[in-house]
Design a protein around this motif. Structure first.
Motif, short mmCIF file in Angstrom:
data_model
loop_
_atom_site.label_atom_id
_atom_site.label_comp_id
_atom_site.label_asym_id
_atom_site.label_seq_id
_atom_site.Cartn_x
_atom_site.Cartn_y
_atom_site.Cartn_z
N TYR A 2 0.12 -7.87 -4.17
CA TYR A 2 -0.75 -7.06 -3.31
C TYR A 2 -2.17 -6.42 -4.06
O TYR A 2 -2.96 -6.21 -3.21
CB TYR A 2 -0.04 -5.92 -2.65
CG TYR A 2 0.86 -6.29 -1.75
CD1 TYR A 2 0.72 -6.86 -0.39
CD2 TYR A 2 2.36 -6.75 -2.11
CE1 TYR A 2 1.49 -7.11 0.66
CE2 TYR A 2 3.28 -7.15 -1.18
CZ TYR A 2 2.82 -7.42 0.24
OH TYR A 2 3.64 -7.90 1.23
N LEU A 3 -1.80 -6.10 -5.10
CA LEU A 3 -3.04 -6.03 -5.98
C LEU A 3 -4.04 -6.73 -6.15
O LEU A 3 -5.54 -6.64 -6.02
CB LEU A 3 -2.78 -5.48 -7.56
CG LEU A 3 -1.85 -4.09 -7.40
CD1 LEU A 3 -1.38 -3.64 -9.06
CD2 LEU A 3 -2.54 -2.67 -6.83
N LEU A 4 -3.85 -8.04 -6.41
CA LEU A 4 -4.62 -9.14 -6.17
C LEU A 4 -5.33 -9.33 -4.85
O LEU A 4 -6.58 -9.67 -4.99
CB LEU A 4 -3.94 -10.51 -6.72
CG LEU A 4 -4.89 -11.76 -6.52
CD1 LEU A 4 -5.94 -11.69 -7.71
CD2 LEU A 4 -3.93 -13.18 -6.85
N ALA A 12 -5.76 -7.16 -2.82
CA ALA A 12 -6.76 -6.00 -2.47
C ALA A 12 -8.07 -6.02 -3.23
O ALA A 12 -8.91 -5.91 -2.74
CB ALA A 12 -6.26 -4.75 -2.90
N PHE A 13 -7.79 -6.83 -4.57
CA PHE A 13 -9.13 -7.17 -5.29
C PHE A 13 -9.94 -8.10 -4.39
O PHE A 13 -11.11 -7.98 -4.30
CB PHE A 13 -8.79 -7.65 -6.55
CG PHE A 13 -10.00 -8.09 -7.42
CD1 PHE A 13 -10.94 -7.08 -7.85
CD2 PHE A 13 -9.89 -9.35 -7.57
CE1 PHE A 13 -11.99 -7.55 -8.66
CE2 PHE A 13 -11.31 -9.85 -8.27
CZ PHE A 13 -12.13 -9.14 -8.93
N LEU A 14 -9.35 -9.04 -4.05
CA LEU A 14 -9.96 -10.01 -3.31
C LEU A 14 -10.63 -9.78 -2.05
O LEU A 14 -11.95 -9.94 -1.68
CB LEU A 14 -9.00 -11.42 -3.09
CG LEU A 14 -8.55 -12.29 -4.26
CD1 LEU A 14 -7.36 -13.16 -3.95
CD2 LEU A 14 -9.68 -12.82 -4.88
N GLY A 38 -11.52 -6.55 -1.23
CA GLY A 38 -12.67 -5.62 -1.76
C GLY A 38 -13.74 -6.45 -2.15
O GLY A 38 -15.10 -6.30 -1.77
N LEU A 39 -13.57 -7.65 -2.82
CA LEU A 39 -14.89 -8.59 -3.43
C LEU A 39 -15.41 -9.20 -2.22
O LEU A 39 -16.74 -8.97 -2.13
CB LEU A 39 -14.12 -9.54 -4.12
CG LEU A 39 -15.23 -10.51 -4.90
CD1 LEU A 39 -16.31 -9.92 -5.54
CD2 LEU A 39 -14.51 -11.40 -5.56
N ALA A 91 -8.89 -15.47 0.55
CA ALA A 91 -7.87 -14.57 0.21
C ALA A 91 -7.01 -14.43 1.46
O ALA A 91 -5.85 -14.08 1.16
CB ALA A 91 -8.82 -13.23 0.18
N TYR A 103 -2.93 -14.91 1.32
CA TYR A 103 -1.95 -13.81 1.76
C TYR A 103 -1.28 -14.18 2.71
O TYR A 103 0.07 -14.02 2.90
CB TYR A 103 -2.98 -12.75 2.45
CG TYR A 103 -2.15 -11.50 2.90
CD1 TYR A 103 -1.19 -10.40 2.05
CD2 TYR A 103 -1.83 -11.44 4.27
CE1 TYR A 103 -0.69 -9.58 2.63
CE2 TYR A 103 -1.02 -10.25 4.55
CZ TYR A 103 -0.48 -9.39 3.99
OH TYR A 103 0.39 -8.43 4.47
#
Length: 73
Positions: free
Chosen positions: A37-39, A41-43, A45-46, A62, A66
């Motif tokens: 989930y952190l990954l 969220a990073f993708l 956001g990117l 992304a 998911y």
């Protein structure tokens, strides 16, 4: 008409974290799943930082990853 496009763009970006947040609330991840989930969220956001023209290219990959992770659940 451009105002409507901007509104739909903002609503789509608000819906993404809201939907994932509701899913995390109802079905919290176990153990090491928080890293995924952190990954994601990073993708996401990117992709958001890329702007409306380039974001779909980043978001498609992304979001696909998911959805594959969620279907394997």
């Amino acid at each position: 008409m451009e105002g409507l496009y901007r509104l739909l763009y903002v609503l789509a970006w608000m819906g993404l974290p809201l939907g994932i947040g509701l899913q995390l609330f109802w079905h919290p991840p176990r153990g090491g799943e928080w890293g995924f989930y952190l990954l994601f969220a990073f993708l996401f956001g990117l992709a958001l930082l890329q702007g409306p023209r380039r974001a779909p290219r980043f978001l498609a990959h992304a979001l696909g990853a998911y959805l594959v992770k969620q279907s394997a659940h």
